[in-house]
Design a protein around this motif. Structure first.
Motif, PDB file in Angstrom:
ATOM      1  N   ASN A   1       0.792  -1.222   0.000  1.00 40.29           N
ATOM      2  CA  ASN A   1       0.000   0.000   0.000  1.00 40.29           C
ATOM      3  C   ASN A   1       0.828   1.279   0.000  1.00 40.29           C
ATOM      4  N   ALA A   2       2.157   1.150  -0.038  1.00 41.96           N
ATOM      5  CA  ALA A   2       3.028   2.330  -0.060  1.00 41.96           C
ATOM      6  C   ALA A   2       3.188   2.823  -1.491  1.00 41.96           C
ATOM      7  N   VAL A   3       2.073   3.229  -2.106  1.00 40.87           N
ATOM      8  CA  VAL A   3       2.083   3.685  -3.491  1.00 40.87           C
ATOM      9  C   VAL A   3       1.600   5.131  -3.537  1.00 40.87           C
ATOM     10  N   PRO A   4       2.003   5.906  -4.558  1.00 38.94           N
ATOM     11  CA  PRO A   4       2.895   5.515  -5.661  1.00 38.94           C
ATOM     12  C   PRO A   4       4.356   5.493  -5.213  1.00 38.94           C
ATOM     13  N   ASN A   5       5.239   5.193  -6.157  1.00 40.71           N
ATOM     14  CA  ASN A   5       6.685   5.104  -5.899  1.00 40.71           C
ATOM     15  C   ASN A   5       6.993   4.121  -4.775  1.00 40.71           C
ATOM     16  N   ARG A   6       6.415   2.942  -4.867  1.00 43.02           N
ATOM     17  CA  ARG A   6       6.615   1.931  -3.836  1.00 43.02           C
ATOM     18  C   ARG A   6       8.100   1.615  -3.664  1.00 43.02           C
ATOM     19  N   PRO A   7       8.586   1.529  -2.416  1.00 44.10           N
ATOM     20  CA  PRO A   7      10.013   1.234  -2.182  1.00 44.10           C
ATOM     21  C   PRO A   7      10.391  -0.147  -2.700  1.00 44.10           C
ATOM     22  N   ARG A   8      11.613  -0.258  -3.205  1.00 47.67           N
ATOM     23  CA  ARG A   8      12.084  -1.542  -3.740  1.00 47.67           C
ATOM     24  C   ARG A   8      12.367  -2.526  -2.612  1.00 47.67           C
ATOM     25  N   TYR A   9      13.001  -2.039  -1.519  1.00 50.63           N
ATOM     26  CA  TYR A   9      13.442  -2.933  -0.448  1.00 50.63           C
ATOM     27  C   TYR A   9      12.682  -2.648   0.848  1.00 50.63           C
ATOM     28  N   VAL A  10      12.484  -3.715   1.624  1.00 48.79           N
ATOM     29  CA  VAL A  10      11.847  -3.611   2.939  1.00 48.79           C
ATOM     30  C   VAL A  10      12.785  -4.230   3.963  1.00 48.79           C
ATOM     31  N   VAL A  11      13.023  -3.512   5.062  1.00 48.32           N
ATOM     32  CA  VAL A  11      13.892  -4.009   6.128  1.00 48.32           C
ATOM     33  C   VAL A  11      13.080  -4.142   7.411  1.00 48.32           C
ATOM     34  N   LEU A  12      13.046  -5.346   7.958  1.00 48.35           N
ATOM     35  CA  LEU A  12      12.498  -5.597   9.292  1.00 48.35           C
ATOM     36  C   LEU A  12      13.672  -5.616  10.273  1.00 48.35           C
ATOM     37  N   CYS A  13      13.544  -4.899  11.379  1.00 49.85           N
ATOM     38  CA  CYS A  13      14.674  -4.796  12.307  1.00 49.85           C
ATOM     39  C   CYS A  13      14.176  -4.816  13.752  1.00 49.85           C
TER      40      CYS A  13
ATOM     41  N   ILE B   1      16.260  -8.316   5.320  1.00 52.89           N
ATOM     42  CA  ILE B   1      16.079  -7.503   4.116  1.00 52.89           C
ATOM     43  C   ILE B   1      15.208  -8.265   3.120  1.00 52.89           C
ATOM     44  N   TYR B   2      14.157  -7.603   2.627  1.00 50.58           N
ATOM     45  CA  TYR B   2      13.241  -8.217   1.671  1.00 50.58           C
ATOM     46  C   TYR B   2      13.225  -7.438   0.357  1.00 50.58           C
TER      47      TYR B   2
ATOM     48  N   PHE C   1      10.425  -7.900  -2.143  1.00 53.71           N
ATOM     49  CA  PHE C   1       9.196  -8.667  -2.326  1.00 53.71           C
ATOM     50  C   PHE C   1       8.874  -8.940  -3.790  1.00 53.71           C
ATOM     51  N   ASP C   2       9.349  -8.107  -4.690  1.00 58.95           N
ATOM     52  CA  ASP C   2       9.093  -8.369  -6.103  1.00 58.95           C
ATOM     53  C   ASP C   2       9.830  -9.614  -6.585  1.00 58.95           C
ATOM     54  N   ARG C   3      10.936  -9.946  -5.930  1.00 57.31           N
ATOM     55  CA  ARG C   3      11.738 -11.108  -6.340  1.00 57.31           C
ATOM     56  C   ARG C   3      11.527 -12.311  -5.441  1.00 57.31           C
ATOM     57  N   GLN C   4      11.365 -12.073  -4.154  1.00 54.96           N
ATOM     58  CA  GLN C   4      11.391 -13.176  -3.198  1.00 54.96           C
ATOM     59  C   GLN C   4      10.533 -12.820  -1.988  1.00 54.96           C
ATOM     60  N   LEU C   5       9.462 -13.566  -1.812  1.00 56.57           N
ATOM     61  CA  LEU C   5       8.502 -13.217  -0.773  1.00 56.57           C
ATOM     62  C   LEU C   5       8.644 -14.066   0.483  1.00 56.57           C
ATOM     63  N   ASP C   6       8.928 -15.314   0.314  1.00 58.95           N
ATOM     64  CA  ASP C   6       8.878 -16.251   1.429  1.00 58.95           C
ATOM     65  C   ASP C   6      10.020 -16.055   2.418  1.00 58.95           C
ATOM     66  N   GLU C   7      11.163 -15.683   1.926  1.00 60.31           N
ATOM     67  CA  GLU C   7      12.362 -15.553   2.746  1.00 60.31           C
ATOM     68  C   GLU C   7      13.016 -14.211   2.488  1.00 60.31           C
TER      69      GLU C   7
END
Length: 978
Positions: free
Chosen positions: A96-108, A115-116, A118-124
Motif C-alpha cells: 500500500n506504499a504507493v505511488p513510488n513503492r520502495p524496492r526494499y523492505v527491512v524488518l529490524c 532484508i526483503y 518482495f518483487d523477487r522473493q517473498l517467502d524468505e
C-alpha cells in the motif's frame, strides 16, 4: 580501515547501548543508520518517519516507521522480537506504499536486520544481517548509500531456484529429445520429479545427506548403473519397510503417490553431469542448496519444460509470489487474520484452529501449484499465530496438550485441477514439500530458548520432525481434467490464475470442436468473451454464502462482453468485490495486462480497495483508492457499465475502417502513382489508404500506401482494371484458397467431434469474393459518399486525437470513422467529456484504450437542447483548436503525436489552452456546471434518453442539432488531403 567501516563501527557501538524500545528509540536508530551510510540524517536524505499508510479495511491508518521512496521501507520491532511474525505486516505496508513503492523492505529488532525484495522473493528475506556483522556485511545495504549501488545478498533464493530449475528443465529436454531412444514424455516427467523430490529431501533432512551426489559419482567414476542406483533409491522411498542394510539404510518411506510407479532410466554422462558432477565448472543441480530453493521453482520448471507454442496454447503464464499474494491475502489471509485477532479465549482460539484444519482450498487451473503452495504456507502461518496466542493465554501443560499436532494444516485440504499432466504432478510435489517446510517454520517460530519449553534438538521436536513423512498421496486431490467440464470438489475458497485467450486465438489454438462444446455447455456466456470468464462464472456458482474467491483475468474481464458474462454476473448475483487490481502488467514472458478480483458471495461492510498500475513501471506506477463499492468495471471513476444503447446513435455515424485482409491489395505510393499516370481510370478502384501511424506520426500526415478496392464490382466488372486484378489474382487468390481449404478441413473435424456444431465460414466467404477486401465497409462508404470530409481517430490510442480526413482517402481499420463533416460534431468528439466516456466504456489492447462503437459511441448521449450560441461556441472552439495544432506542426515540423506529448509537461502551452476552451464550450452545450462529474451527468442523461426512446419520443442524436437550419457556417474546409 575505510570511512564507511569506521562509521558503521560507531553506529554498532551506539546501537548496542539502546534498550530496544520500539516507540522510544526506533527513530534515533534509523537516523543514526542513515548517517552511518553517508547522509546528514534521514530527513536530509528525503526519508519520512511514521509514514501514514491507509489500511485496506475500515479500521483507519497505520504508520510505517520509515519510508524512503522509491528505495526503502523500514519497520522496527522491539529488541529481541521474532521478526518472522511481522513479515505479513511489512508486506501489507509495502503493497500500500504507493505511488513510488520502495524496492526494499527491512524488518529490524535492533539486533538483526531482515532484508526483503518482495518483487523477487517473498517467502524468505534476501539477506539476514546481525547488528555486529554490519561493518563487514554492509554491501547488503548498498541501496542505503546516497548514490545507490547494487546490493550483494547472501540469501537470494530466487537466483538459486532459477539455477536449479534450469538444470532440471535441461535434463527433461535432453531425455525427451535424445536422437536415439528418446524417453517418453510421461516417463521423463516422473523421473525428473522423483529426482527433484530426492534433492529437496536430502537438504531438508528427509534423506541422508549427499545421497544423490554419491549416486552420480558412482555412475561417473565407478561405472555403476544409474538405472540400478536411482531405481533402487526410488523403490526404497516407496517402501514402508526400512532397508536393514545396504546402500539405502536410513531412507524412509515417502508415499505411494509420486513413487508408486518407478521407471528407471539409464542416463548418459551429460545427463548425469546436469544432476550432480562436481568436477564440471558449472555445478549440477544436486550440488545446489535445495533448502534455499523456493518451491516456486516448480512453476519455473513447468514453464521451461514446455515449448513456447505449447505454453501459449494452454494460456499458461508464470506467476510471482508477490502477485499470488494479491489473491491469497485478501481471499484467505485477511478474513482469517481478523477472526484470530478478535478471539480472546482459549475456547475461541481452539475452535478457530479446528475450523482452520478443515478449511478447503481449490485452484481449478492450478498449473504447477504455486497458488496452492502459497495458500498452504499462509494457512500454516495462521495456525502458528493461533498457537502463539494460545501460548500467551494458557498454562505450559495446557499448551503442550494443544500443540501435540504442531501443524494442523494438511496437504489434503488443497485441491487442484489442470489439463497438463506435468503441471498436475508438479503441484502434488509442491504441496508434499510444503508440509515439511511448514513444520520446520512452526518449530522455529515456537522455539523458546529462554524458557526451555520448545527448544530445538529436544526429543519433543524430533518427534514433530518425524511428522513430515510419509508424504500425503494427493492423486485424488490434484487431478488432470478439464476444469470447465469436471465436477469441482466442495471447498471454502477458490483461487488461481485461469488460462486466458481471446476468442480469435482460442479458435486457432484449441482442438477442433472444443469451443463448440464449451458454448453448448455454457450457453449463457457470450461466445465473444475471453476464455478466462468461464472460470469466473463457474467459480461464483460453486461458492456458498460467505465463501470467497480470488482470480486473475485478462483486463478484458472488466470490459464489454467479458465483463457482462463474468463480473456483472457476480455482482448481480450476490457477489461483493472486496479488493481488486483494475489493471497491471503480468510479469513473465507473456506480455499481458491483467485484472485481479477478490470477492465474497454475500455482503461485506467497510471500504474496499482498488489498485491500478499505470504505465510500465512496476514500482512507481501504482496508485489505489478506497470505495464503499467496487463496480464490475473496476473503475476509479463513476461506474457507467449500466449505460444502454441509444437507438439514434446506433443507426449510423460511427464505423470501423476497412480491413484489407491481405498485403496483395496494398501498393506503395510511387507504384500507385505510376499506374494512375498510365491508366487514369484506375482512380475508380485505387485509393490512398490511411493508417493510424500515418495520422499520428506523419510529418506532415498523409497516406503511406494505396489500396486496391474494387468496392462491390463483380468479377467480370473488375476485369476492366486488368493490371490490378492480375496482381490480386496472383498474390491474394492462392492464400485465400489455402485458408479456405484449411477452414473446410477444420470444420469437418469440428462436426465430427460435435455433430451439428456451428462453424466459421469466413475464409470460404473471402474465397467466394477473392478480389474484394475482407471487409470493405460498404455501408460506411455509402454514407461518406455524400461528404467532402469525415472525422477519424486511431482506434487504439493513449491520447484523444481526432482529425478531419478528406473522403478522397480511404480509412484503414486501425481508424475509427465518424461520418460527420461539421465543426460542432468534431468539438463534441474531441472534448474531454467524450474522452471520459470513452475511457470508461472502451475495451483495451494491452493497456491502451480501444474505441468500440457499440459500447462507446452507441451509448454516448449528445446535448439535447443546446442554445444556438452554445452550438456556435463549440464549433468555433473546435476550429481554433485545429488551427492551433496546424500552426504548431508547421512551425515545429512535428507530428501530431509529438505535439500532444507536450501536454504531459508542466508550463504554459497554447494547445492546453485550446483544449480547455473547447472542453468548457462542450460543458456549456450540455448545461453541465464546472463541478459536476461528467460521467454521472452522462449516465443520467443516457438513462433519460433510453427511456424517452422506449416511450416513442424523439431525441437529439449525434451530429448537428435539428435546431440548426443552415449548416453552411459549421462546415469549414480544413482536412487531411492525399
Amino acid at each position: 580501515m575505510s570511512k564507511i567501516v569506521d562509521d558503521l563501527n560507531s553506529f554498532v557501538a551506539y546501537a548496542s547501548t539502546l534498550d530496544g524500545d520500539e516507540k522510544g528509540e526506533a527513530q534515533v536508530f534509523c537516523d543514526r543508520l542513515f548517517r552511518a551510510f553517508g547522509h546528514e540524517g534521514y530527513k536530509e536524505a528525503g526519508a519520512t518517519l511514521e509514514y501514514r499508510i491507509k489500511k485496506t479495511s475500515s479500521k483507519g491508518t497505520s504508520f510505517a516507521d520509515l519510508i524512503w521512496k522509491p528505495r526503502l521501507l523500514i519497520e522496527m520491532k522491539r529488541g529481541g522480537e521474532k521478526l518472522q511474525l511481522h513479515v505479513r505486516q511489512a508486506f501489507d505496508y509495502w503493497v500500500n506504499a504507493v505511488p513510488n513503492r520502495p524496492r526494499y523492505v527491512v524488518l529490524c529488532n535492533f539486533n538483526e536486520f531482515w532484508i526483503y525484495d518482495f518483487d523477487r522473493q517473498l517467502d524468505e528475506p534476501v539477506d539476514r544481517v546481525n547488528l555486529k556483522e554490519l561493518p563487514k556485511r554492509y554491501t547488503a545495504f548498498n541501496f542505503l548509500f546516497p548514490v545507490e549501488r547494487k546490493p550483494q545478498f547472501n540469501n537470494d533464493r530466487d537466483e538459486v531456484s532459477r539455477q536449479a530449475a534450469d538444470k532440471m528443465a535441461e535434463l527433461f529436454k535432453r531425455l525427451t529429445r535424445r536422437l536415439k531412444h528418446p524417453v517418453p514424455r510421461e516417463q521423463a516427467q516422473r523421473f525428473v520429479l522423483q529426482t527433484v523430490v530426492a534433492m529437496f529431501a536430502e537438504d531438508i533432512d528427509l534423506l541422508p545427506a549427499g545421497m544423490i551426489k554419491g549416486i552420480v559419482d558412482d555412475c561417473l567414476q565407478n561405472k555403476q548403473s544409474s538405472y540400478d542406483l536411482f531405481g533402487g533409491l526410488f523403490h526404497q522411498m516407496n517402501d514402508p519397510n526400512f532397508a536393514k542394510g545396504g546402500r539405502f539404510v536410513g531412507v524412509r518411506y515417502f508415499n505411494g503417490g509420486l513413487f508408486s510407479q518407478i521407471n528407471p532410466i539409464e542416463l548418459t554422462e551429460f545427463e548425469l553431469d546436469l544432476i550432480g558432477n562436481e568436477a564440471k565448472g558449472d555445478q549440477g543441480a544436486a550440488l545446489k542448496d535445495w533448502s534455499k530453493v523456493n518451491p516456486a521453482i516448480f512453476g519455473t520448471l513447468f514453464q521451461q519444460s514446455m515449448d513456447a507454442a505449447e505454453r501459449h496454447a494452454y494460456g499458461a503464464h508464470f506467476t510471482s509470489e508477490a502477485d499470488i499474494q494479491r489473491i491469497v491475502g485478501p481471499t484467505i489471509v485477511k478474513p482469517w487474520r481478523e477472526r484470530i485477532d478478535a478471539a480472546t479465549t482459549m475456547k475461541q482460539l481452539t475452535t478457530l484452529r479446528r475450523e482452520l484444519a478443515e478449511f478447503q482450498v481449490l485452484d481449478a487451473a492450478c498449473g504447477s501449484g504455486n497458488f496452492l503452495y502459497v495458500a498452504f504456507r499462509e494457512l500454516a502461518r495462521l495456525d502458528q499465530l493461533i498457537l502463539l496466542r494460545l501460548k500467551a493465554l494458557v498454562s505450559h501443560k495446557e499448551f503442550q496438550n494443544q500443540s501435540k499436532q504442531l501443524v494442523a494444516i494438511r496437504p489434503l485440504q488443497f485441491h487442484g485441477i489442470d489439463l497438463d499432466s506435468f503441471g498436475v504432478e508438479l503441484a502434488k510435489v509442491s504441496l508434499m514439500i510444503a508440509k515439511k517446510l511448514a513444520l520446520d517454520e512452526a518449530i522455529d517460530a515456537l522455539a523458546e530458548d529462554d524458557a526451555g519449553e520448545f527448544t530445538k534438538g529436544t526429543g519433543e521436536l524430533a518427534f514433530h520432525r518425524d511428522e513430515a513423512l510419509p508424504l500425503d498421496n494427493l492423486d485424488e486431490n490434484i487431478r488432470c481434467e478439464d476444469a470447465l467440464f469436471a465436477k469441482w470438489p466442495k471447498v471454502n475458497a477458490v483461487i488461481g490464475n485461469p488460462p486466458y485467450q481471446s476468442k480469435n486465438k482460442a479458435q486457432k489454438e484449441m482442438e477442433p470442436g472444443y469451443l463448440q462444446k464449451l458454448r453448448q455447455h455454457y450457453p449463457q456466456i457470450d461466445g465473444r468473451s475471453d476464455y478466462c470468464v468461464y472460470w469466473f462464472r463457474k467459480t461464483h456458482d460453486q461458492l456458498a454464502e460467505g465463501q470467497r474467491a480470488g482470480l486473475v483475468g485478462t483486463n478484458t474481464i472488466r470490459q464489454n462482453y467479458t465483463r457482462e458474462a463474468g463480473l456483472d454476473y457476480i455482482t448481480q448475483n450476490g457477489g461483493t468485490i472486496t479488493e481488486a487490481v483494475s489493471s497491471m502488467i503480468w510479469p513473465g514472458d507473456a506480455v499481458v495486462h491483467v485484472s485481479i478480483v477478490n470477492w465474497v458471495k454475500g455482503k461485506q461492510l467497510g471500504k474496499k480497495r482498488l489498485y491500478i498500475q499505470e504505465g510500465n513501471d512496476q514500482q512507481s506506477g501504482w496508485r489505489h483508492a478506497d470505495f464503499d463499492k467496487i463496480g464490475a468495471s473496476l473503475s476509479f471513476a463513476t461506474d457507467v457499465t449500466t449505460a444502454k444503447r441509444i437507438s439514434a446513435n446506433a443507426q449510423k455515424g460511427c464505423y470501423q475502417g476497412q480491413t484489407h485482409g491481405h498485403e496483395g491489395f496494398l501498393l506503395q505510393p510511387k507504384e500507385a502513382e505510376a499506374l494512375l499516370k498510365l491508366h487514369p481510370d484506375y482512380e475508380q478502384v485505387l485509393f490512398p489508404f490511411l493508417i493510424g501511424d500515418d495520422l499520428l506520426g506523419g510529418i506532415p500526415p498523409k497516406p503511406s500506401r494505396f489500396v486496391i478496392d474494387f468496392r462491390e464490382l463483380s468479377l467480370p466488372e473488375a476485369q476492366h482494371f486488368k493490371l490490378l486484378l492480375t496482381r490480386v489474382q496472383k498474390m491474394v487468390l492462392p492464400d485465400r484458397q489455402k485458408a479456405a481449404d484449411e477452414e473446410t478441413a477444420r470444420n469437418k473435424q469440428i462436426r465430427a467431434a460435435v455433430p451439428g456444431a456451428k462453424v466459421n465460414k469466413h475464409h470460404a466467404n473471402f474465397l467466394k469474393h477473392w478480389w474484394l477486401l475482407s471487409y470493405g465497409r460498404s455501408d460506411m462508404l455509402a454514407v461518406l459518399s455524400g461528404l467532402n470530409r469525415y472525422i477519424a481517430c486511431v482506434r487504439v490510442t493513449k491520447r484523444p486525437i481526432f482529425e478531419f480526413i478528406s473522403t478522397e482517402i480511404s480509412p484503414n481499420d486501425s481508424l475509427q470513422v465518424f461520418a460527420y463533416d461539421d465543426d460542432y460534431s468534431f468539438g463534441l468528439l474531441q472534448s474531454n467529456v467524450h474522452w471520459a466516456w470513452f475511457i470508461e466504456r472502451c475495451s483495451t489492447m494491452k493497456a491502451d484504450p480501444r474505441y468500440t462503437s457499440n459500447t462507446v459511441f452507441d451509448t454516448f448521449p449528445w446535448p439535447q437542447k443546446p442554445t444556438t450560441k452554445a452550438i456556435e461556441e463549440v464549433a468555433k472552439a473546435s476550429r481554433e483548436l485545429r488551427k492551433c495544432r496546424n500552426d504548431m506542426r508547421a512551425k515545429r515540423k512535428q507530428s501530431l503525436r509529438e505535439i500532444y506529448r507536450t501536454l504531459e509537461l508542466p508550463g504554459a502551452n497554447p494547445l492546453k489552452d485550446a483544449h480547455a476552451a473547447l472542453d468548457q464550450a462542450v460543458r456549456n452545450a450540455y448545461g453541465m456546471g464546472k463541478t459536476i462529474d461528467p460521467l454521472a451527468f452522462l449516465l443520467a442523461l443516457n438513462r433519460q434518453l433510453v427511456e424517452a426512446e422506449r416511450k416513442g419520443e424523439a431525441i437529439q442524436g449525434p451530429g448537428l442539432p435539428a435546431s440548426v437550419k443552415n449548416r453552411a457556417p459549421f462546415i469549414s474546409a480544413d482536412c487531411l488531403t492525399p
